[in-house]
Motif scaffolding. Structure first.
Motif, PDB file in Angstrom:
ATOM      1  N   LEU A  67     -19.915 -43.967  17.612  1.00  0.00           N
ATOM      2  CA  LEU A  67     -20.539 -45.121  16.965  1.00  0.00           C
ATOM      3  C   LEU A  67     -21.975 -44.844  16.549  1.00  0.00           C
ATOM      4  O   LEU A  67     -22.473 -45.431  15.580  1.00  0.00           O
ATOM      5  N   ALA A  68     -22.663 -43.963  17.253  1.00  0.00           N
ATOM      6  CA  ALA A  68     -24.061 -43.679  16.917  1.00  0.00           C
ATOM      7  C   ALA A  68     -24.198 -43.031  15.548  1.00  0.00           C
ATOM      8  O   ALA A  68     -25.283 -43.058  14.949  1.00  0.00           O
ATOM      9  N   ALA A  69     -23.117 -42.465  15.029  1.00  0.00           N
ATOM     10  CA  ALA A  69     -23.156 -41.799  13.718  1.00  0.00           C
ATOM     11  C   ALA A  69     -23.013 -42.778  12.568  1.00  0.00           C
ATOM     12  O   ALA A  69     -23.099 -42.389  11.411  1.00  0.00           O
ATOM     13  N   ILE A  70     -22.758 -44.061  12.872  1.00  0.00           N
ATOM     14  CA  ILE A  70     -22.613 -45.096  11.852  1.00  0.00           C
ATOM     15  C   ILE A  70     -23.885 -45.939  11.869  1.00  0.00           C
ATOM     16  O   ILE A  70     -24.119 -46.717  12.805  1.00  0.00           O
ATOM     17  N   VAL A  71     -24.709 -45.776  10.842  1.00  0.00           N
ATOM     18  CA  VAL A  71     -26.018 -46.436  10.815  1.00  0.00           C
ATOM     19  C   VAL A  71     -26.041 -47.462   9.695  1.00  0.00           C
ATOM     20  O   VAL A  71     -25.909 -47.110   8.512  1.00  0.00           O
ATOM     21  N   LEU A  72     -26.203 -48.737  10.056  1.00  0.00           N
ATOM     22  CA  LEU A  72     -26.298 -49.806   9.074  1.00  0.00           C
ATOM     23  C   LEU A  72     -27.755 -49.939   8.643  1.00  0.00           C
ATOM     24  O   LEU A  72     -28.653 -50.152   9.478  1.00  0.00           O
ATOM     25  N   ASN A  73     -28.009 -49.835   7.347  1.00  0.00           N
ATOM     26  CA  ASN A  73     -29.358 -49.853   6.818  1.00  0.00           C
ATOM     27  C   ASN A  73     -29.771 -51.257   6.396  1.00  0.00           C
ATOM     28  O   ASN A  73     -28.925 -52.129   6.119  1.00  0.00           O
ATOM     29  N   ALA A  74     -31.078 -51.487   6.328  1.00  0.00           N
ATOM     30  CA  ALA A  74     -31.603 -52.816   6.022  1.00  0.00           C
ATOM     31  C   ALA A  74     -31.202 -53.308   4.641  1.00  0.00           C
ATOM     32  O   ALA A  74     -31.126 -54.514   4.406  1.00  0.00           O
ATOM     33  N   ASP A  75     -30.937 -52.383   3.710  1.00  0.00           N
ATOM     34  CA  ASP A  75     -30.583 -52.785   2.344  1.00  0.00           C
ATOM     35  C   ASP A  75     -29.096 -53.056   2.171  1.00  0.00           C
ATOM     36  O   ASP A  75     -28.620 -53.262   1.051  1.00  0.00           O
ATOM     37  N   GLY A  76     -28.317 -53.064   3.247  1.00  0.00           N
ATOM     38  CA  GLY A  76     -26.892 -53.338   3.166  1.00  0.00           C
ATOM     39  C   GLY A  76     -26.026 -52.122   2.950  1.00  0.00           C
ATOM     40  O   GLY A  76     -24.798 -52.236   2.840  1.00  0.00           O
ATOM     41  N   SER A  77     -26.628 -50.959   2.918  1.00  0.00           N
ATOM     42  CA  SER A  77     -25.855 -49.715   2.819  1.00  0.00           C
ATOM     43  C   SER A  77     -25.558 -49.195   4.219  1.00  0.00           C
ATOM     44  O   SER A  77     -26.075 -49.705   5.218  1.00  0.00           O
ATOM     45  N   VAL A  78     -24.694 -48.175   4.296  1.00  0.00           N
ATOM     46  CA  VAL A  78     -24.402 -47.516   5.562  1.00  0.00           C
ATOM     47  C   VAL A  78     -24.612 -46.028   5.386  1.00  0.00           C
ATOM     48  O   VAL A  78     -24.257 -45.455   4.351  1.00  0.00           O
ATOM     49  N   THR A  79     -25.213 -45.395   6.367  1.00  0.00           N
ATOM     50  CA  THR A  79     -25.336 -43.939   6.384  1.00  0.00           C
ATOM     51  C   THR A  79     -24.419 -43.401   7.469  1.00  0.00           C
ATOM     52  O   THR A  79     -24.535 -43.770   8.647  1.00  0.00           O
ATOM     53  N   LEU A  80     -23.493 -42.563   7.068  1.00  0.00           N
ATOM     54  CA  LEU A  80     -22.568 -41.902   7.982  1.00  0.00           C
ATOM     55  C   LEU A  80     -23.111 -40.509   8.267  1.00  0.00           C
ATOM     56  O   LEU A  80     -23.347 -39.726   7.346  1.00  0.00           O
ATOM     57  N   ASN A  81     -23.314 -40.216   9.544  1.00  0.00           N
ATOM     58  CA  ASN A  81     -23.957 -38.962   9.925  1.00  0.00           C
ATOM     59  C   ASN A  81     -22.980 -37.917  10.436  1.00  0.00           C
ATOM     60  O   ASN A  81     -23.379 -36.903  10.977  1.00  0.00           O
ATOM     61  N   GLY A  82     -21.685 -38.194  10.289  1.00  0.00           N
ATOM     62  CA  GLY A  82     -20.700 -37.179  10.598  1.00  0.00           C
ATOM     63  C   GLY A  82     -20.130 -37.294  11.986  1.00  0.00           C
ATOM     64  O   GLY A  82     -20.793 -37.722  12.931  1.00  0.00           O
ATOM     65  N   ASP A  83     -18.875 -36.914  12.092  1.00  0.00           N
ATOM     66  CA  ASP A  83     -18.173 -36.988  13.359  1.00  0.00           C
ATOM     67  C   ASP A  83     -17.029 -35.985  13.319  1.00  0.00           C
ATOM     68  O   ASP A  83     -16.466 -35.714  12.255  1.00  0.00           O
ATOM     69  N   THR A  84     -16.697 -35.426  14.452  1.00  0.00           N
ATOM     70  CA  THR A  84     -15.649 -34.396  14.502  1.00  0.00           C
ATOM     71  C   THR A  84     -14.335 -34.906  15.055  1.00  0.00           C
ATOM     72  O   THR A  84     -13.390 -34.132  15.212  1.00  0.00           O
ATOM     73  N   SER A  85     -14.242 -36.206  15.344  1.00  0.00           N
ATOM     74  CA  SER A  85     -13.029 -36.704  15.985  1.00  0.00           C
ATOM     75  C   SER A  85     -11.940 -37.081  14.997  1.00  0.00           C
ATOM     76  O   SER A  85     -10.801 -37.316  15.386  1.00  0.00           O
ATOM     77  N   GLY A  86     -12.259 -37.178  13.717  1.00  0.00           N
ATOM     78  CA  GLY A  86     -11.270 -37.529  12.706  1.00  0.00           C
ATOM     79  C   GLY A  86     -11.375 -36.613  11.506  1.00  0.00           C
ATOM     80  O   GLY A  86     -12.358 -35.887  11.353  1.00  0.00           O
ATOM     81  N   PRO A  87     -10.386 -36.600  10.643  1.00  0.00           N
ATOM     82  CA  PRO A  87     -10.392 -35.732   9.459  1.00  0.00           C
ATOM     83  C   PRO A  87     -11.278 -36.304   8.357  1.00  0.00           C
ATOM     84  O   PRO A  87     -10.820 -36.897   7.400  1.00  0.00           O
ATOM     85  N   ASN A  88     -12.618 -36.148   8.549  1.00  0.00           N
ATOM     86  CA  ASN A  88     -13.574 -36.728   7.599  1.00  0.00           C
ATOM     87  C   ASN A  88     -13.375 -38.236   7.503  1.00  0.00           C
ATOM     88  O   ASN A  88     -13.455 -38.815   6.420  1.00  0.00           O
ATOM     89  N   GLY A  89     -13.098 -38.869   8.619  1.00  0.00           N
ATOM     90  CA  GLY A  89     -12.926 -40.312   8.661  1.00  0.00           C
ATOM     91  C   GLY A  89     -13.810 -40.922   9.722  1.00  0.00           C
ATOM     92  O   GLY A  89     -13.681 -40.609  10.913  1.00  0.00           O
TER      93      GLY A  89
END
Length: 487
Positions: A67-89
Motif C-alpha cells: 500500500l505504501a507504493a500507492i500515493v494519492l496526490n493533492a491534485d487528484g492524481s495517483v503516483t504508483l511507485n512499483g510493486d513486485t507482487s503482481g504482474p505490473n498491477g
C-alpha cells in the motif's frame, strides 16, 4: 512496427476535460460510464475491500500490493511507485472478495477507454525493465474465479479461455537498442491453456510496437486510449489504439465467437541436447518430414529456436515453406513465407546477455505468420545467423529431420550471402543427417474469433519498483452500461 506522426501534447484544459473523443462518438459511444480521478473517496488506499470505491489495490492470483507504493496526490492524481507482487498491477477497478464475488466494475459490450498518465523511460531502463509502466486490462472471468465462465467448452476441466487488452506497456528491453526510448507496446491477447501450465495465444492475438518521434516526451501527461467494438453476426469486431486522439498501429479484428471448439494444432517439439553448432555467418536449412508435424494444413505457423552459452548474435533471416518435389529437398517449391520476430521484425537477437553455463538456454519464438501448406509435403526452415560464438541446441538421430548447411560443424566461417527465402538454397553443400535445429514448430488452423466480446474487462494500472508512474484520470465511454458487471 509502424511509424506515425503524433501530435505532441494537448492543451491542459483539453487533457482534463470529459468531452467525448471523436473516435468514441463515431461508433456511438457517447455515454460516460466511468469518470475517475484518484482521491481518497475513489481509491481504497487502506485496502478495506469495501464497496463504493472506483479503484482497489491488486488482489488477484494470491498476490497483494504494497500500500505504501500507492500515493494519492493533492491534485487528484495517483503516483504508483512499483510493486513486485503482481504482474505490473497495483490498482484495479475490481477487488476479489472470494467465492466468485467482487466489488467494483468490469466492462463488457465494448468501450472507448482513456487514461492520462506520465512516466520517465529512463527510470525503466535504469531498472533493466524489471517491471514497467502499464495500463492494461484482463477479463474478470480470469481474475476472479467463479465470477463468470473462462472454461473452454469441450475441453478438460481447467482448460481456460480468456481475454487481455493492453492499452500501454513500456516493456521489452530488446527494443531500446534498435528504436531508442520512444516506443510503447499495445496488444490484444486471446489466451488459452490448462491451469498450472503456460497459457498460449490464439493465432489472431497480436502485439505491436509503436515508435514515436524523438521529441515525444513521456514525462508529460499524454492520453492513451483504446477503442473496442464487439463483433456481430454480420460485422467483425476490432480494437484500435490511440495516443492523444491519434490512432497508432494496426487495427486488430475478429469474427463473432459462438462457442467454437478448440482449434486443432500440429505441434512438433524435440528434447534438446547441448551440442555445438557454431553457425554464425552461415545459412542453414532444416527439413522436417510430414510425420513429425501431423496432419494440420495450418493457416498460421510459428517456430521456436533454442540457443545456449556463447556470445550475442543475430538471427538475420528466417523462412518457412514447402520442400520442392524434385531436386534438393532443402529447396522451396514456391510456397514459402518469411518469419518475423518481436512483433514484426525480420531479425532478432540471439543469446541476449551473458549466460552463465553451457546448459543455460535461451529460446526465441517467431511471431505467428499466415501460412497454409500441403500436409503431405516436407517443411523447410531457413535461417542465417551472424554474431560471436552463437550456438544452437540440436538433437541427432531424429527420423525425418535433416539439416543442410554451408560448411561443416565446428568451423569458423562467414557466408555473406544471406538466405532470402529463394527457391534454391544458397551455397548449401554439407549435410548433417537426422539432426534437428529447431525446438518447436506450431502449425495452427487459422482462427479469427475472440473471446473478448463474451467477457468483461477489468482496467489495471501498475509499474515496476523505482519506476514511478503518475496517472491523472481514467474515463470510459460506452453506448450503454448494461453490459458491465458491478458489485
Amino acid at each position: 512496427m509502424s511509424f506515425v506522426g503524433i501530435r505532441i501534447g494537448q492543451p491542459a484544459s483539453y487533457l482534463g476535460s470529459a468531452q467525448v473523443p471523436p473516435q468514441a462518438q463515431a461508433v456511438g459511444y457517447r455515454l460516460l460510464t466511468y469518470n475517475s480521478s484518484f482521491t481518497s473517496s475513489q481509491v481504497d488506499a487502506a485496502n478495506t475491500k469495501a464497496a463504493g470505491f472506483k479503484w482497489y489495490p491488486w488482489s488477484f492470483f494470491s498476490g497483494s500490493t504494497g500500500l505504501a507504493a500507492i500515493v494519492l496526490n493533492a491534485d487528484g492524481s495517483v503516483t504508483l511507485n512499483g510493486d513486485t507482487s503482481g504482474p505490473n498491477g497495483e490498482i484495479a477497478t475490481v477487488v476479489d472478495k472470494g467465492s466468485g464475488t467482487f466489488h467494483g466494475t468490469a466492462f463488457g459490450g465494448g468501450f472507448y477507454i482513456e487514461g492520462i498518465l506520465k512516466f520517465n523511460p529512463t527510470d525503466v531502463i535504469n531498472q533493466s525493465f524489471v517491471g514497467f509502466p502499464s495500463f492494461w486490462s484482463m477479463a474478470i472471468e480470469q481474475l476472479v474465479p467463479g465470477s463468470g465462465v473462462n472454461q473452454w467448452p469441450g475441453q478438460t476441466a481447467g482448460f481456460k479461455h480468456f481475454a487481455e487488452l493492453d492499452f500501454l506497456e513500456y516493456g521489452l528491453s530488446q527494443y531500446v537498442p534498435s528504436v531508442g526510448n520512444n516506443f510503447i507496446l499495445c496488444g490484444y491477447h486471446d489466451w488459452y491453456g490448462s491451469a498450472g501450465t503456460s497459457q498460449f495465444q490464439l493465432p489472431n492475438s497480436q502485439v505491436y510496437t509503436e515508435v514515436f518521434p524523438s521529441n515525444f516526451d513521456f514525462t508529460q501527461y499524454h492520453k492513451y486510449g483504446c477503442l473496442w467494438v464487439p463483433a456481430t453476426a454480420s460485422t467483425r469486431g476490432y480494437v484500435k489504439f490511440f495516443v492523444d486522439d491519434v490512432q497508432v498501429g494496426s487495427v486488430f479484428s475478429w469474427s463473432l465467437y459462438t462457442g467454437e471448439a478448440f482449434p486443432p494444432a500440429a505441434v512438433f517439439t524435440y528434447s534438446p541436447v547441448n551440442e555445438d553448432f557454431g553457425w554464425q555467418g552461415n545459412n542453414i536449412r532444416q527439413v522436417l518430414a510430414p510425420a513429425l508435424l501431423g496432419a494440420s494444413t495450418g493457416g498460421k505457423i510459428r517456430v521456436t529456436f533454442q540457443t545456449y552459452s556463447g556470445g550475442v548474435g543475430t538471427l538475420d533471416s528466417a523462412w518457412v515453406g514447402e520442400s520442392a518435389p524434385t531436386g534438393n529437398e532443402s529447396n522451396y517449391d514456391g510456397n514459402q513465407v518469411q518469419l518475423t520476430f518481436d512483433n514484426g521484425h525480420a531479425s532478432t537477437v540471439l543469446n541476449p546477455g551473458a549466460l552463465v553455463s553451457p546448459n543455460a538456454y535461451n529460446t526465441v519464438t517467431s511471431d505467428w505468420v499466415p501460412f497454409s501448406y500441403d500436409s503431405s509435403k516436407k517443411l523447410v526452415i531457413a535461417v542465417h545467423v551472424t554474431g560471436s560464438d552463437v550456438h544452437f541446441t540440436q538433437q541427432t538421430g531424429l527420423t525425418g529431420a535433416t539439416i543442410y548447411s554451408g560448411v561443416a560443424r565446428h568451423a569458423s566461417f562467414n557466408n555473406p550471402q544471406v538466405d532470402n527465402g529463394g527457391a534454391t538454397a544458397p551455397n548449401l553443400a554439407n549435410t548433417t543427417a537426422t539432426t534437428c535445429l529447431v525446438a518447436k514448430v506450431e502449425v495452427q488452423d487459422y482462427t479469427t474469433f475472440s473471446i473478448v466480446d463474451s467477457q468483461h474487462l477489468v482496467p489495471i494500472l501498475g509499474t515496476g519498483v523505482n519506476e514511478p508512474m503518475t496517472v491523472k484520470s481514467m474515463r470510459v465511454w460506452q453506448a450503454s452500461a448494461s453490459g458491465n458487471l458491478t458489485g
